[in-house]
Design an enzyme around this catalytic site. Structure first.
Site, short mmCIF file in Angstrom:
data_model
loop_
_atom_site.label_atom_id
_atom_site.label_comp_id
_atom_site.label_asym_id
_atom_site.label_seq_id
_atom_site.Cartn_x
_atom_site.Cartn_y
_atom_site.Cartn_z
CG HIS A 182 -12.35 -0.68 8.74
ND1 HIS A 182 -12.70 0.64 8.55
CD2 HIS A 182 -11.67 -0.72 9.92
CE1 HIS A 182 -12.26 1.36 9.57
NE2 HIS A 182 -11.65 0.56 10.42
NE ARG A 237 -8.86 -8.82 -4.23
CZ ARG A 237 -9.98 -8.29 -3.75
NH1 ARG A 237 -11.12 -8.46 -4.39
NH2 ARG A 237 -9.98 -7.57 -2.65
CD GLU A 291 -11.22 -0.86 -2.30
OE1 GLU A 291 -12.01 -1.82 -2.39
OE2 GLU A 291 -10.54 -0.63 -1.28
CB VAL A 314 -17.12 -9.59 -3.03
CG1 VAL A 314 -18.52 -10.01 -2.59
CG2 VAL A 314 -16.07 -10.49 -2.38
NE ARG A 358 -19.37 -7.58 0.09
CZ ARG A 358 -18.04 -7.56 0.02
NH1 ARG A 358 -17.33 -8.34 0.82
NH2 ARG A 358 -17.42 -6.76 -0.81
CG ASN A 401 -8.81 -4.35 -4.00
OD1 ASN A 401 -7.86 -4.58 -3.25
ND2 ASN A 401 -9.93 -3.81 -3.56
CD GLU A 452 -4.77 6.45 4.39
OE1 GLU A 452 -3.91 6.40 3.48
OE2 GLU A 452 -5.90 5.97 4.24
CE LYS A 495 -4.23 -1.71 1.87
NZ LYS A 495 -5.33 -1.24 2.70
CE LYS A 553 -15.20 -2.54 -0.42
NZ LYS A 553 -14.42 -2.95 -1.61
P1 ADP Z 1 -8.26 -2.94 3.33
O1 ADP Z 1 -7.30 -3.22 2.22
O2 ADP Z 1 -7.85 -3.58 4.61
O3 ADP Z 1 -9.68 -3.21 2.96
P2 ADP Z 1 -8.63 -0.08 2.83
O4 ADP Z 1 -7.49 0.87 2.74
O5 ADP Z 1 -9.30 -0.49 1.56
O6 ADP Z 1 -8.15 -1.38 3.64
O7 ADP Z 1 -9.72 0.51 3.80
C1 ADP Z 1 -10.85 -0.23 4.20
C2 ADP Z 1 -11.89 0.69 4.80
O8 ADP Z 1 -11.36 1.39 5.93
C3 ADP Z 1 -12.37 1.79 3.86
O9 ADP Z 1 -13.39 1.35 3.02
C4 ADP Z 1 -12.84 2.83 4.86
O10 ADP Z 1 -14.09 2.47 5.37
C5 ADP Z 1 -11.84 2.72 5.99
N1 ADP Z 1 -10.72 3.68 5.81
C6 ADP Z 1 -9.58 3.46 5.12
N2 ADP Z 1 -8.79 4.56 5.13
C7 ADP Z 1 -9.44 5.50 5.84
C8 ADP Z 1 -9.15 6.88 6.22
N3 ADP Z 1 -8.02 7.48 5.85
N4 ADP Z 1 -10.07 7.54 6.95
C9 ADP Z 1 -11.22 6.93 7.34
N5 ADP Z 1 -11.55 5.66 7.02
C10 ADP Z 1 -10.68 4.95 6.29
#
Ligand code: ADP
Length: 447
Positions: free
Chosen positions: A235, A291, A275, A294, A337, A289, A200, A116, A237
């Site tokens: 976190h 790939r 995303e 879902v 889901r 992603n 972040e 990441k 979906k």
């Molecule tokens: P993973 O790869 O573990 O799914 P992501 O980076 O895609 O992690 O983040 C998953 C979820 O976490 C996001 O859909 C969001 O709901 C929350 N999230 C991620 N980054 C942030 C952020 N900077 N601030 C608030 N929520 C976040």
């Protein structure tokens, strides 16, 4: 086109891929663990190979066993599905080195986007706005605090190799950050085999909006619209819809054209998703992603594009053969889901399905490998079915969803169908007013 494809996955997604192969007249090989010998995707495949005992490490993550199965059955190509080995660059490379086609992007693209920290740097290079954060992995508490001061608290600690919404930690101040950083690092090491952690800005009420992309690696990239995946728990979906009720046409156009432009520059091949978090008219990259996802069926419903067929065609070296202007988006689609979980505390609820009746009718699609008498094994992800509903408008789609949920019968185990029924009745949801924290608030209210 391929003659025989090995599907290195299980459950509904393996069945989804099996269907696309058969639609194209391609023979299939199902690999399965001993726990999945009676699974529907195994029953419907042309050939089957048992690759090991139930634990994923011994079967669905067992690269030598999967490659041997491909060799024994004479498969031309391997589709990794999602989860398991789908974002493992070493697997993709091993597949190619053994003379099979990997149905997905190049191993190098998987590698870049799988880390990441690297992915965010790449996103910047490709012209995509990112969530403000530490410039790279954090070295120590002092440098983490310095980064946090620059971007402002609260901040979110994330594992560079993370995924599946696991392992994120929220810090509100220096003291919390000092306490959580070592914890996040050791958890990242234990969970993902890499202790790199970055931070972040924590966005207070964003929506999770992603763009579905298809590239042929020969110069053509198209998008299949956006998906709103803001309804999440821990976190993860729970329900997705397209179009997003939060976007107007101008922002949608900005979002999709940014994503397409980036993937053209990247030279991306196969299906992929970028995303974003979206808040106050601004969108920020969080990850890509590399790939199938879902929630891909909702994009198929509004675009009419069979994404797995396109993945197969692209992997076989065919050009996409259509451009953005050939894709017309129509109507609205929602995916629920359905997990084998207790709806009150979300604990897994595996077991034997005593009665099964799937909903049907116009605009109702069920992607599931369930059947009456099937035993949901306790070893894997709890997702057992995806109910996808399509109609001409969001309002009609909600009404059809309500009807389809009421028709769905799954007994013998507990499922999250009742949760979806409650969500559909909620006024905020009906109005499209929700952010990524909405579902947690909704669940907390009920006590
Ligand atoms: P993973 O790869 O573990 O799914 P992501 O980076 O895609 O992690 O983040 C998953 C979820 O976490 C996001 O859909 C969001 O709901 C929350 N999230 C991620 N980054 C942030 C952020 N900077 N601030 C608030 N929520 C976040």
């Amino acid at each position: 086109m391929f003659e025989k494809v090995l599907i290195a996955n299980r459950g509904e997604i393996a069945l989804r891929i099996n269907r696309a192969c058969h639609d194209l007249g391609i023979k299939t090989v199902a690999v399965h663990s001993t726990a999945d010998a009676r699974a529907m995707n195994v029953r419907l495949a042309d050939e089957t190979v048992c690759i090991g005992p139930p634990p994923p490490r011994a079967s669905y993550l067992n690269i030598p066993a999967i490659l041997s199965a491909a060799a024994i059955t004479g498969a031309d190509a391997i589709h990794p599905g999602l989860g398991f080995l789908s974002e493992n660059a070493e697997f993709a490379r091993a597949v190619e080195e053994h003379g099979f086609v990997f149905i997905g992007p190049s191993p190098e693209h998987i590698r870049v986007m799988g880390d990441k920290v690297r992915a965010k740097a790449e996103a910047v290079r490709l012209g995509i706005p990112v969530v403000p954060g530490s410039p790279g992995a954090l070295r120590d508490v002092a440098s983490a605090q310095a980064a946090a001061h620059e971007i402002g608290y609260p901040v979110l600690l994330k594992a560079s190799a993370g995924g599946g919404g696991r392992g994120m930690k929220l810090a509100h101040n220096d003291a919390e950050l000092a306490q959580l950083l070592p914890l996040a690092q050791s958890e990242a090491m234990a969970g993902f085999g890499d202790d790199s952690v970055y931070l972040e800005r924590y966005l207070a009420r964003p929506r999770h909006i992603e763009v579905q992309l298809l590239g042929d690696g020969q110069g053509t990239v198209v998008h299949l619209g956006e998906r709103d995946c803001s309804l999440q728990r821990s976190h993860q979906k729970i329900l997705e819809e397209t179009r997003s009720p939060a976007l107007d046409d101008a922002i949608r156009e900005r979002l999709t054209s940014t994503a397409v432009g980036a993937m053209e520059k990247f030279g991306y091949r196969s299906a992929g998703t970028i995303e974003f978090l979206y808040q106050d008219g601004e969108f920020f990259f969080i990850e890509m992603n590399t790939r199938l996802q879902v929630e891909h069926p909702i994009s198929e419903m509004i675009s009419g594009v069979d994404m797995v067929r396109e993945q197969l065609r692209i992997a076989a070296g065919e050009p996409l053969g259509f451009g953005q202007r050939d894709i017309a988006f129509n109507g609205h689609a929602i995916e629920c889901r359905i997990n084998a979980e207790r709806p009150d505390d979300f604990r897994p609820s595996p077991g034997r399905i005593s009665e099964y009746h799937a909903p049907g009718g116009l605009g109702v699609r069920v992607d599931s490998a369930l059947y009456q008498g099937y035993e949901v094994p306790p070893y894997y992800d709890s997702l057992i079915s995806k109910l996808i509903v399509y109609d001409t408008t969001r309002e009609r789609c909600l009404s059809r969803l309500r009807r389809a949920l009421a028709e769905y019968v799954i007994t013998g185990i507990e499922t999250t169908i009742p949760l979806h029924q409650r969500i559909v009745e909620n006024a905020d949801f009906q109005a499209g007013k929700y952010d990524i924290h909405w579902l947690e608030r909704f669940l907390a209210q009920r006590g």
